[in-house]
Structures are given as structure tokens and as C-alpha cells.
Scaffold this active site. Structure first.
Site, PDB file in Angstrom:
ATOM      1  N   LYS A 132       3.192  -7.983  -7.848  1.00 37.45           N
ATOM      2  CA  LYS A 132       3.109  -7.838  -6.389  1.00 37.45           C
ATOM      3  C   LYS A 132       4.042  -8.834  -5.696  1.00 37.45           C
ATOM      4  O   LYS A 132       4.729  -9.599  -6.350  1.00 37.45           O
ATOM      5  CB  LYS A 132       1.655  -8.020  -5.932  1.00 37.45           C
ATOM      6  CG  LYS A 132       0.661  -7.130  -6.677  1.00 37.45           C
ATOM      7  CD  LYS A 132       0.869  -5.631  -6.418  1.00 37.45           C
ATOM      8  CE  LYS A 132       0.241  -4.742  -7.464  1.00 37.45           C
ATOM      9  NZ  LYS A 132      -1.201  -4.579  -7.403  1.00 37.45           N
TER      10      LYS A 132
HETATM   11  C1  LIG Z   1      -2.388  -3.855  -7.890  1.00 39.90           C
HETATM   12  C2  LIG Z   1      -3.217  -2.862  -7.175  1.00 39.90           C
HETATM   13  C3  LIG Z   1      -4.615  -2.896  -7.179  1.00 39.90           C
HETATM   14  C4  LIG Z   1      -5.425  -3.816  -8.058  1.00 39.90           C
HETATM   15  O1  LIG Z   1      -5.071  -5.137  -7.965  1.00 39.90           O
HETATM   16  P1  LIG Z   1      -5.401  -6.130  -9.214  1.00 39.90           P
HETATM   17  O2  LIG Z   1      -5.081  -7.466  -8.652  1.00 39.90           O
HETATM   18  O3  LIG Z   1      -4.481  -5.734 -10.322  1.00 39.90           O
HETATM   19  O4  LIG Z   1      -6.817  -5.959  -9.568  1.00 39.90           O
HETATM   20  C5  LIG Z   1      -5.311  -1.978  -6.397  1.00 39.90           C
HETATM   21  N1  LIG Z   1      -4.666  -1.061  -5.663  1.00 39.90           N
HETATM   22  C6  LIG Z   1      -3.321  -0.961  -5.650  1.00 39.90           C
HETATM   23  C7  LIG Z   1      -2.672   0.072  -4.796  1.00 39.90           C
HETATM   24  C8  LIG Z   1      -2.559  -1.852  -6.412  1.00 39.90           C
HETATM   25  O5  LIG Z   1      -1.228  -1.742  -6.412  1.00 39.90           O
END
Ligand SMILES: *Cc1c(COP(=O)(O)O)cnc(C)c1O
Length: 381
Positions: free
Chosen positions: A184
């Protein structure tokens, strides 16, 4: 030409980040200490909200947001199918049922008309997913929620730092969720956050992340008592000070990184315009795009190759790519558990056959972009 492996995404950690983490390691508090509040306040400030609650990861943040809604068995929450499975899973965690909405064919964002079709007497909320980093059509979704007395929740795991009609992501829904996984925009290793203006939501989620206890160890210390009560069923979803210190340090770089991502997306846009049959997703005016990922659609009739062949050919050229996402309603678990299946969300299903996520991360160069586009040109010639 470089033949080094080019991943589709990669974190950037510098000496400031490492120093911030080691400072915490030498301090008195490794968890539930001052770095947590500092990170929460910093995220609330860029999201433009009153409250922020740090959680163990983005999935825990979505779970916390669903918990705040006080859902009952049988309740339904509308979720776009084209998202990471965790968006819909969070609804199931709270014993409610996800109803899958289709997406807009150009942007792949939740289609408000499809969301409206999925509303029933049991619907309680809509989760908007800012796919690829572009904010959804929040005005349309907000109107829909007002008309039907639903709560609007944002899965903003792709879009921290973006804005819609001048308003920052985080302030566009009653509850918004972020993830700080290394792919991210900013990372804490693992981490997540819920932001909201509603104090009772924030309190509920704080309790939920700490076993359902009414007081954490800091508050007990301040009150000079060992006494606490467990008032609801909660989890240990806390985020440590070690993670939060990294988050504070990373957040300082967010604005510059998003500008860099937008610049790279611009390079892709120019270079891809010369190719036929490979189209970036559409962007809409009035929103700034955080470009978590850069997604193209590969039309196999025009290019003569299927997306899977392009994926393999890029791999052979040491270029990583990815597919975001397999539509959630097609996962075996959902098909078996909820009886979903092919035909439920035709736009998402057609998109799934064509989408490919190209490399995009702040340290990429214009040369890297040329290398990817040249490879696409060769593969599809
Ligand atoms: C990354 C992501 C998640 C989950 O996040 P984590 O930190 O990996 O648990 C949920 N929704 C979307 C759209 C994501 O890209």
C-alpha cells in the site's frame, strides 16, 4: 537494458524510518504507548476526521467498522464484487451477509445503479471500495444511503491521500478503513486504521480492538486501579508502538509519493496511447487519484493475446504484474456458502478476464515504464 526483476509494487524504507522504530525499541512502551496516539492523530489529520483508531491490519479495520454498525444475523451489506476478499469477509465476521454489486465498466468502481438494485429490507450499509486509488462516486452513494437510511462505509485501502470534490478520502463516508501492508502507499509492516467523525463509533472500535474491555492499561494506570470490565466480545487487534512509529515516519512522505505515482501513471498513459487493445481504466473529473495500482484492460480480440499470456510473457522478461481481483462472488467459499456464481456481476466478470496490474511504485523510473510498455508492444504485436 536492465534485466533486473521489476516487481509490481515495492515499499520504500529509509534511515528516518529505521531510526523511528529503534527509538521505540529503546523506550518504555512497545505497545499501547504514545506512538499509537501520535500515528492516529497524524492519520486523522490527513483524513480530515475527528477520530482515528489503529488496528492490527486493514482487515481488522474493516471488521471494526462492521462491528461499529451493530449488525444482526440476516442483515445485509452491499459490497462491490471486484475487491479483495477481505471487504466481504468482514461482513461475514459480524454474522451479516454481503450482497454483491457490479462495477462501472470504465473505472471498475462500484456502480451506484447496481448497488441500488441490491437494496432490500435487510440492507444496513454499503461499502465503497476506492479501486486502484480512485475515489468512488461518493455523492451518488451518499444520496442512495440517505434515501434508504443506510450507513456508507469506505474501504479506502487503495486511496489514502486522494480526494473527491476537494474533500479528503477518510471524510467521505461515516467510517473509512485504511491498510498499511507493504504494497500500500505507506506501510507499518502490517497495520490498519478506521477514521470517523462519530465518537461512539470510535469508542466501540477502541473497545473491540482490546478484548472488549472498557479500560486499557494506560487508563487503569491513570485511574490508579487494577479494575476493568469486559463489556463486549472483542479481539486483540491492537497495533504496536513499533508499527505506529514506522507509520508516523512513512506518513510524512505520503504526499510526495502520491505525486510521484501520479507522474508515473502519466508516463504510462502517454506510452500506452500508442498501443492498440491495451487501455488504462477511465478516471473521472473532480477526484484526485492516489494510484495505488495501475490497471489496464487487454482486449484479446484486438491484441491477439489473452491477459494470461501477457502475464506469462512479462514474467519471462523479468517484469512482475498481477490481477486485482478475482471477483469475490466467484470464490469457491462464496459460491458454496452464499450460492453466488457466474452471471451475478457480468461487468466485473468480463473485466476480470482482461485486467492486468502493471508495476507502479514511487522509486520507478521513466526507463522502467518504457521497458514495461516495450514488452507489452512486443507481446501483443
Ligand atoms: C489490502 C486491502 C485490504 C486488507 O488489508 P490488510 O492490511 O492486508 O488486511 C482490504 N481491502 C482492500 C481493497 C485492500 O486492498
Amino acid at each position: 537494458m536492465s534485466n533486473e526483476f521489476l516487481p509490481y509494487g515495492r515499499q520504500a524504507i529509509d534511515d528516518d524510518d529505521i531510526e523511528a522504530v529503534t527509538r521505540v525499541l529503546r523506550s518504555d512502551f512497545l505497545t499501547t504507548g504514545p506512538a499509537v496516539q501520535e500515528f492516529e492523530q497524524a492519520v486523522a489529520s490527513i483524513a480530515g476526521t475527528e477520530h482515528a483508531v489503529a488496528l492490527a491490519n486493514g482487515t481488522a479495520a474493516l471488521h471494526g467498522a462492521m462491528h461499529a454498525l451493530d449488525l444482526e444475523p440476516g442483515d445485509e451489506v452491499i459490497v462491490p464484487s471486484l475487491t479483495f476478499a477481505a471487504t466481504a469477509n468482514a461482513v461475514l465476521f459480524e454474522r451479516a451477509r454481503p450482497a454483491f454489486a457490479d462495477v462501472d465498466p470504465g473505472s471498475l468502481l462500484i456502480d451506484p445503479a447496481s448497488a441500488e438494485e441490491r437494496i432490500s429490507e435487510k440492507t444496513r450499509a454499503i461499502i465503497a471500495v476506492d479501486y486502484a486509488g480512485q475515489p468512488c462516486d461518493y455523492d451518488a452513494l451518499q444520496d442512495l444511503c440517505e434515501d434508504h437510511e443506510l450507513t456508507l462505509v469506505a474501504d479506502a485501502c487503495h486511496s489514502i491521500g486522494a480526494s473527491y470534490r476537494g474533500r479528503p478520502v477518510g471524510s467521505l463516508a461515516e467510517l473509512s478503513c485504511f491498510s498499511f501492508h507493504p504494497v500500500k502507499h505507506i506501510t507499518t509492516g502490517e497495520g490498519g486504521m478506521v477514521v470517523t467523525d462519530d465518537e461512539s463509533h470510535a469508542e466501540r472500535i477502541r473497545r473491540f480492538r482490546n478484548h472488549g474491555l472498557n479500560l486499557d492499561h494506560q487508563q487503569r494506570n491513570e485511574n490508579q486501579t487494577y479494575r476493568y470490565d469486559m463489556v463486549t466480545l472483542g479481539y486483540n487487534y491492537r497495533l504496536s508502538d513499533i508499527h505506529c512509529a514506522l507509520g508516523v515516519s512513512q506518513l510524512r512522505k505520503l504526499k510526495g509519493w502520491i505525486e510521484k505515482r501520479q507522474e508515473i501513471a502519466g508516463w504510462y498513459g502517454e506510452a500506452l496511447a500508442k498501443l492498440t487493445g491495451i487501455e488504462p481504466l477511465t478516471t473521472h473529473a473532480g477526484a484526485s487519484h492516489a494510484y495505488h495500482i495501475f490497471v489496464v484492460r487487454i482486449d484479446s480480440e484486438t491484441t491477439g493475446v489473452h491477459r494470461d499470456e501477457v502475464y506469462d510473457a512479462l514474467r519471462q522478461r523479468s517484469i512482475g504484474s498481477n490481477v486485482h481481483y478475482i471477483p469475490t462472488h466467484l470464490h469457491p467459499y462464496y459460491q458454496e456458502k452464499l450460492g453466488t456464481g457466474p452471471g451475478d456481476c457480468p461487468v466485473a466478470e468480463a473485466a476480470y478476464d482482461e485486467i492486468l496490474t502493471l508495476p507502479l511504485f514511487p522509486r520507478m523510473t521513466e526507463g522502467d515504464v518504457s521497458r514495461v510498455v516495450r514488452a507489452l508492444d512486443e507481446v501483443t504485436a
